[in-house]
Design a protein around this motif. Structure first.
Motif, PDB file in Angstrom:
ATOM      1  N   PHE A  47       0.834  -1.207   0.000  1.00 16.93           N
ATOM      2  CA  PHE A  47       0.000   0.000   0.000  1.00 16.93           C
ATOM      3  C   PHE A  47       0.870   1.260   0.000  1.00 16.93           C
ATOM      4  N   LEU A  48       1.988   1.204   0.713  1.00 14.27           N
ATOM      5  CA  LEU A  48       2.897   2.347   0.743  1.00 14.27           C
ATOM      6  C   LEU A  48       3.518   2.591  -0.633  1.00 14.27           C
TER       7      LEU A  48
ATOM      8  N   GLY B 295       0.850   4.009  -2.811  1.00 12.61           N
ATOM      9  CA  GLY B 295       0.644   5.395  -2.380  1.00 12.61           C
ATOM     10  C   GLY B 295       1.761   6.315  -2.842  1.00 12.61           C
TER      11      GLY B 295
ATOM     12  N   GLY C 195       1.176   9.407  -5.232  1.00 10.80           N
ATOM     13  CA  GLY C 195       1.592  10.709  -4.716  1.00 10.80           C
ATOM     14  C   GLY C 195       2.560  11.426  -5.655  1.00 10.80           C
TER      15      GLY C 195
END
Length: 341
Positions: free
Chosen positions: A71-72, A75, A79
Motif C-alpha cells: 500500500f505504501l 501510495g 503521490g
C-alpha cells in the motif's frame, strides 16, 4: 550480541566521521546501516527475552509492516504522479518538472506488470527479471534513504557569526529578474549579514553565477542589484560571474577569497534541497565552507530532492554502474542456466 556490536560500530563510525566533516555521503550510509542493525538488534533482543507477549508484539509489527509495504508503494506512486501534475501546473511543462510524474508512472507501471506476471503470465524469465530488478531497486532505495538522512542532518548546520565571506549560489534568472527560488537564497544571506553585523562585523557577500543562454545578464549582476535594492552596501558585494555550475561556483569563489584574504572564513547559501550536494562540491573544491539554507515551497521538494539524488548518483556513477552491472550479469546468467536446464 553480534547485532548490537555491528549496530554500535556503524553508529560510532557515523558519529566520528560526522564530527570530522559533515560533508560526506558516507555519513548517511553508515547512519542508515547503524539504524538498520539497531532495529534488528532490538527486535532480536525482545524475542530472545522469551517473553511471549513481547515476542508476539515484535512478530505482529513485522507482519503489519510487510502488509503495509504494498500500500505504501502504491501510495508513493500515486503521490508522485499527483505531485508531477502540480509541478506542471505551477512551474510549467519543462522536462525537469516532469521528473516526479515519470517516476510515479514508472512505479505504477511496474506494479501492474508484476501483478500481471504473478496472476496470469507466471513466466520464469520474467520472475528472474523481477528478482534482479528488486535488487537494483533495493540498492538505489538504500542510497536514497542515506541521501535523505544526510540532507536532513545537514540542515541543522549552524556556522558561527564570524564569517569573512558569504557565498550565494546562483540558480537561474527570468530574463534579468531574480525568481522566487533565487530570491529566497539572497534573503537568507541578507538575514545572516545583518545578524553577524549586529554582533561582530559585516561580512562580504559573493554573488556567484554566470550568464545562461536565456538570461539577459549574468546571475551575479542581477543578484547584486537585488542586494543593493534590499539595502546591502555595494562595497560589501563581490561578483563572481563566470561559473556555470555549483562546482565552479565554489572554485571561482575560492579564488576571489584567496586573493583578498588567504586565511578567511566563509559559508555558502543555497536552498535546503540543494544544501547537501553543494557541500559535497565545496569539499571537492577544497573549501572549508559549510552551508546554510533557505526554505523551499513544499510542493517543489519531492521533484527537487529526486533531481539532487540523481545528481549525486551521477557524481559516483562508476560505483553504481559496477553494482548494477553485477546484478545484470547475475540475471543473464540465471536466464542462461534456466534455458540450459
Amino acid at each position: 550480541m553480534l547485532l548490537t556490536y555491528i549496530a554500535a560500530f556503524f553508529i560510532l563510525l557515523f558519529v566520528v566521521l560526522y564530527i570530522i566533516d559533515k560533508r560526506r555521503i558516507s555519513n548517511g550510509i553508515f547512519l542508515t546501516l547503524g539504524i538498520f542493525f539497531t532495529i534488528l538488534a532490538v527486535a532480536y533482543g525482545l524475542i530472545a527475552t522469551r517473553n511471549s507477549i513481547l515476542a508476539l508484539i515484535v512478530i505482529g509489527v513485522f507482519f503489519l509492516i510487510v502488509l503495509l509495504v504494498p500500500f505504501l508503494i502504491v501510495g508513493l506512486g500515486v503521490g508522485l504522479v499527483l505531485n508531477g501534475r502540480l509541478m506542471v501546473k505551477r512551474e510549467g511543462r519543462r522536462i525537469p518538472n516532469l521528473l516526479t510524474l515519470f517516476v510515479g508512472l514508472a512505479i505504477l507501471g511496474l506494479i501492474i506488470l508484476f501483478i500481471f506476471q504473478i496472476t496470469i503470465l507466471n513466466n520464469i524469465f520474467l520472475s528472474i527479471f523481477f528478482t534482479g530488478l528488486l535488487f537494483i531497486i533495493g540498492h538505489f532505495a538504500f542510497h536514497l534513504i542515506s541521501f535523505l538522512l544526510s540532507s536532513y542532518l545537514y540542515q541543522y548546520n549552524r556556522p558561527r557569526l564570524k564569517q569573512d565571506f558569504v557565498i550565494v549560489l546562483g540558480s537561474g534568472l527570468i530574463g534579468d529578474k531574480v525568481p522566487p527560488l533565487l530570491a529566497s537564497r539572497l534573503d537568507r544571506a541578507i538575514r545572516f549579514y545583518y545578524k553577524q553585523a549586529a554582533k561582530n562585523f559585516a561580512p562580504q557577500i559573493i554573488v556567484s553565477g554566470g550568464q545562461g543562454p536565456n538570461e539577459w545578464v549574468s546571475e551575479a549582476s542581477a543578484m547584486k542589484d537585488y542586494l543593493v535594492e534590499k539595502g546591502i552596501p555595494e562595497e560589501h558585494i563581490l561578483m563572481e560571474d563566470l561559473s556555470v555550475n555549483t562546482l565552479q561556483n565554489m572554485m571561482f569563489s575560492k579564488t576571489i577569497m584567496a586573493d583578498l584574504k588567504p586565511k578567511s572564513r566563509s559559508i555558502f547559501v543555497t536552498n535546503n534541497f540543494h544544501l547537501f550536494r553543494a557541500s559535497l562540491y565545496a569539499r571537492k573544491a577544497g573549501l572549508k565552507s559549510q552551508g546554510i539554507s533557505s526554505k523551499t515551497a513544499l510542493y517543489y521538494l519531492p521533484n527537487a530532492l529526486l533531481r539532487e539524488f540523481i545528481a549525486i548518483i551521477v557524481m559516483y556513477k562508476w560505483w553504481h554502474i559496477i553494482i548494477v552491472s553485477g546484478i545484470g550479469l547475475a540475471v543473464i546468467g540465471s536466464i542462461a542456466l534456466t534455458l540450459y536446464m
